[in-house]
Design a protein around this motif. Structure first.
Motif, mmCIF file in Angstrom:
data_model
loop_
_atom_site.group_PDB
_atom_site.id
_atom_site.type_symbol
_atom_site.label_atom_id
_atom_site.label_comp_id
_atom_site.label_asym_id
_atom_site.label_seq_id
_atom_site.Cartn_x
_atom_site.Cartn_y
_atom_site.Cartn_z
ATOM 1 N N VAL A 4 0.979 -1.314 -0.254
ATOM 2 C CA VAL A 4 -0.061 -0.017 -0.052
ATOM 3 C C VAL A 4 0.734 1.191 -0.002
ATOM 4 C CG1 VAL A 4 -1.767 1.350 1.351
ATOM 5 C CG2 VAL A 4 -1.836 -1.015 1.091
ATOM 6 N N ALA A 5 1.938 1.283 0.870
ATOM 7 C CA ALA A 5 2.805 2.525 0.934
ATOM 8 C C ALA A 5 3.375 2.581 -0.293
ATOM 9 C CB ALA A 5 3.721 2.046 2.173
ATOM 10 N N ARG A 6 3.942 1.542 -1.051
ATOM 11 C CA ARG A 6 4.870 1.643 -2.162
ATOM 12 C C ARG A 6 3.636 2.322 -3.388
ATOM 13 N NH1 ARG A 6 5.150 -3.546 -4.103
ATOM 14 N NH2 ARG A 6 3.382 -3.076 -5.033
ATOM 15 N N ASP A 7 2.602 1.621 -3.403
ATOM 16 C CA ASP A 7 1.668 1.841 -4.710
ATOM 17 C C ASP A 7 1.290 3.482 -4.220
ATOM 18 O OD1 ASP A 7 1.696 -0.531 -5.392
ATOM 19 O OD2 ASP A 7 -0.201 -1.244 -4.849
ATOM 20 N N TRP A 8 0.928 3.884 -3.028
ATOM 21 C CA TRP A 8 0.430 5.266 -2.786
ATOM 22 C C TRP A 8 1.519 6.254 -3.178
ATOM 23 C CZ3 TRP A 8 -3.382 8.127 -2.169
ATOM 24 C CH2 TRP A 8 -3.273 9.333 -1.487
ATOM 25 N N ARG A 52 2.014 11.011 -0.048
ATOM 26 C CA ARG A 52 3.234 10.838 0.795
ATOM 27 C C ARG A 52 2.532 9.940 2.179
ATOM 28 N NH1 ARG A 52 7.244 14.516 0.295
ATOM 29 N NH2 ARG A 52 6.846 16.362 -1.035
ATOM 30 N N VAL A 53 3.869 9.148 2.433
ATOM 31 C CA VAL A 53 3.724 8.240 3.763
ATOM 32 C C VAL A 53 3.978 8.882 5.059
ATOM 33 C CG1 VAL A 53 4.231 5.975 4.732
ATOM 34 C CG2 VAL A 53 3.901 6.244 2.285
ATOM 35 N N VAL A 54 3.174 8.947 5.844
ATOM 36 C CA VAL A 54 3.238 9.904 7.149
ATOM 37 C C VAL A 54 3.252 8.930 8.116
ATOM 38 C CG1 VAL A 54 2.484 11.694 8.599
ATOM 39 C CG2 VAL A 54 2.456 11.920 6.217
ATOM 40 N N SER A 55 4.241 8.554 9.117
ATOM 41 C CA SER A 55 4.269 7.745 10.089
ATOM 42 C C SER A 55 5.587 8.080 11.003
ATOM 43 C CB SER A 55 4.391 6.258 9.531
ATOM 44 O OG SER A 55 4.281 5.339 10.523
ATOM 45 N N GLY A 56 5.547 7.363 12.095
ATOM 46 C CA GLY A 56 6.600 7.532 13.046
ATOM 47 C C GLY A 56 7.832 6.678 12.422
ATOM 48 N N LEU A 57 8.895 6.694 13.396
ATOM 49 C CA LEU A 57 10.065 5.832 12.994
ATOM 50 C C LEU A 57 10.065 4.343 13.689
ATOM 51 C CD1 LEU A 57 12.822 8.351 12.575
ATOM 52 C CD2 LEU A 57 11.816 7.295 10.738
ATOM 53 N N ALA A 58 9.033 4.092 14.122
ATOM 54 C CA ALA A 58 9.166 2.730 15.081
ATOM 55 C C ALA A 58 9.255 1.703 14.349
ATOM 56 C CB ALA A 58 7.623 2.841 15.620
ATOM 57 N N ARG A 59 9.751 0.776 15.010
ATOM 58 C CA ARG A 59 10.071 -0.649 14.619
ATOM 59 C C ARG A 59 8.727 -1.200 13.945
ATOM 60 N NH1 ARG A 59 12.994 -0.823 19.663
ATOM 61 N NH2 ARG A 59 15.154 -0.876 19.303
ATOM 62 N N GLY A 60 9.082 -1.968 12.997
ATOM 63 C CA GLY A 60 7.819 -2.784 12.376
ATOM 64 C C GLY A 60 7.275 -2.013 11.143
ATOM 65 N N ASP A 65 5.703 0.942 10.887
ATOM 66 C CA ASP A 65 6.423 2.246 10.336
ATOM 67 C C ASP A 65 7.544 2.238 9.551
ATOM 68 O OD1 ASP A 65 4.343 3.259 12.067
ATOM 69 O OD2 ASP A 65 5.497 4.165 13.614
ATOM 70 N N MET A 66 8.384 1.709 9.728
ATOM 71 C CA MET A 66 9.837 1.557 8.861
ATOM 72 C C MET A 66 9.447 1.155 7.577
ATOM 73 S SD MET A 66 11.843 3.728 10.170
ATOM 74 C CE MET A 66 13.248 3.455 8.792
ATOM 75 N N ALA A 67 8.688 -0.048 7.678
ATOM 76 C CA ALA A 67 8.358 -0.886 6.544
ATOM 77 C C ALA A 67 7.733 -0.077 5.589
ATOM 78 C CB ALA A 67 7.451 -2.145 6.655
ATOM 79 N N ALA A 68 6.843 0.794 5.852
ATOM 80 C CA ALA A 68 6.124 1.746 5.212
ATOM 81 C C ALA A 68 7.065 2.798 4.556
ATOM 82 C CB ALA A 68 5.040 2.516 5.935
ATOM 83 N N HIS A 69 8.032 3.377 5.405
ATOM 84 C CA HIS A 69 8.735 4.352 4.851
ATOM 85 C C HIS A 69 9.614 3.735 3.976
ATOM 86 C CE1 HIS A 69 7.645 7.605 7.416
ATOM 87 N NE2 HIS A 69 7.788 6.979 8.603
ATOM 88 N N ARG A 70 10.208 2.447 4.233
ATOM 89 C CA ARG A 70 11.254 1.853 3.179
ATOM 90 C C ARG A 70 10.841 1.789 1.916
ATOM 91 N NH1 ARG A 70 13.520 -1.680 8.119
ATOM 92 N NH2 ARG A 70 15.145 -0.325 8.715
ATOM 93 N N ALA A 71 9.389 1.409 1.901
ATOM 94 C CA ALA A 71 8.562 1.107 0.602
ATOM 95 C C ALA A 71 8.326 2.429 -0.363
ATOM 96 C CB ALA A 71 7.189 0.279 0.834
ATOM 97 N N THR A 72 8.327 3.502 0.356
ATOM 98 C CA THR A 72 8.051 4.477 -0.508
ATOM 99 C C THR A 72 9.160 5.049 -1.377
ATOM 100 O OG1 THR A 72 8.923 6.162 1.073
ATOM 101 C CG2 THR A 72 6.541 5.580 1.445
ATOM 102 N N GLU A 73 8.690 5.950 -2.619
ATOM 103 C CA GLU A 73 9.440 6.400 -3.593
ATOM 104 C C GLU A 73 10.433 7.334 -2.688
ATOM 105 O OE1 GLU A 73 9.649 5.698 -6.999
ATOM 106 O OE2 GLU A 73 8.804 4.088 -6.327
ATOM 107 N N PRO A 74 11.436 7.706 -3.314
ATOM 108 C CA PRO A 74 12.396 8.984 -2.625
ATOM 109 C C PRO A 74 11.524 10.244 -2.616
ATOM 110 C CG PRO A 74 13.758 7.773 -4.172
ATOM 111 C CD PRO A 74 12.277 7.061 -4.489
ATOM 112 N N GLY A 75 11.884 10.821 -1.446
ATOM 113 C CA GLY A 75 11.111 11.932 -1.092
ATOM 114 C C GLY A 75 9.689 11.962 -0.716
ATOM 115 N N GLN A 76 9.248 10.850 -0.561
ATOM 116 C CA GLN A 76 7.699 10.803 -0.176
ATOM 117 C C GLN A 76 7.296 10.249 1.194
ATOM 118 O OE1 GLN A 76 6.928 12.461 -3.107
ATOM 119 N NE2 GLN A 76 5.214 11.388 -3.158
#
Length: 76
Positions: A2-6, A12-20, A22-33
């Motif tokens: 979902v994060a990658r497709d979005w 933009r993916v807005v989340s914390g930096l928590a383990r699990g 949150d970080m999985a969503a950030h890592r899946a995003t396009e650069p700058g998103q």
């Protein structure tokens, strides 16, 4: 997925930096998103194991936001 497709369609993916998830969503995003909201000051990234990831996000054009003033630490 979902994060990658979005992020691929400009979202933009807005989340914390928590383990699990949150970080999985950030890592899946396009650069700058990726936008991370921290529970501490910008100078005290938490959890510390994600400090390098947070810096990479900013270098890629993402954003770090803080709920607290500089030097504020996370308290339980």
């Amino acid at each position: 997925e979902v994060a990658r497709d979005w992020s691929m369609v400009g979202g933009r993916v807005v989340s914390g930096l928590a383990r699990g998830v949150d970080m999985a969503a950030h890592r899946a995003t396009e650069p700058g998103q990726a936008v991370a909201v921290l529970p501490c000051g910008l100078d005290a990234i938490h959890p510390t194991i994600h400090r390098d990831e947070a810096m990479r996000m900013v270098e890629d054009g993402g954003l770090l936001l803080a709920e607290q003033l500089p030097q504020a630490r996370v308290e339980r």
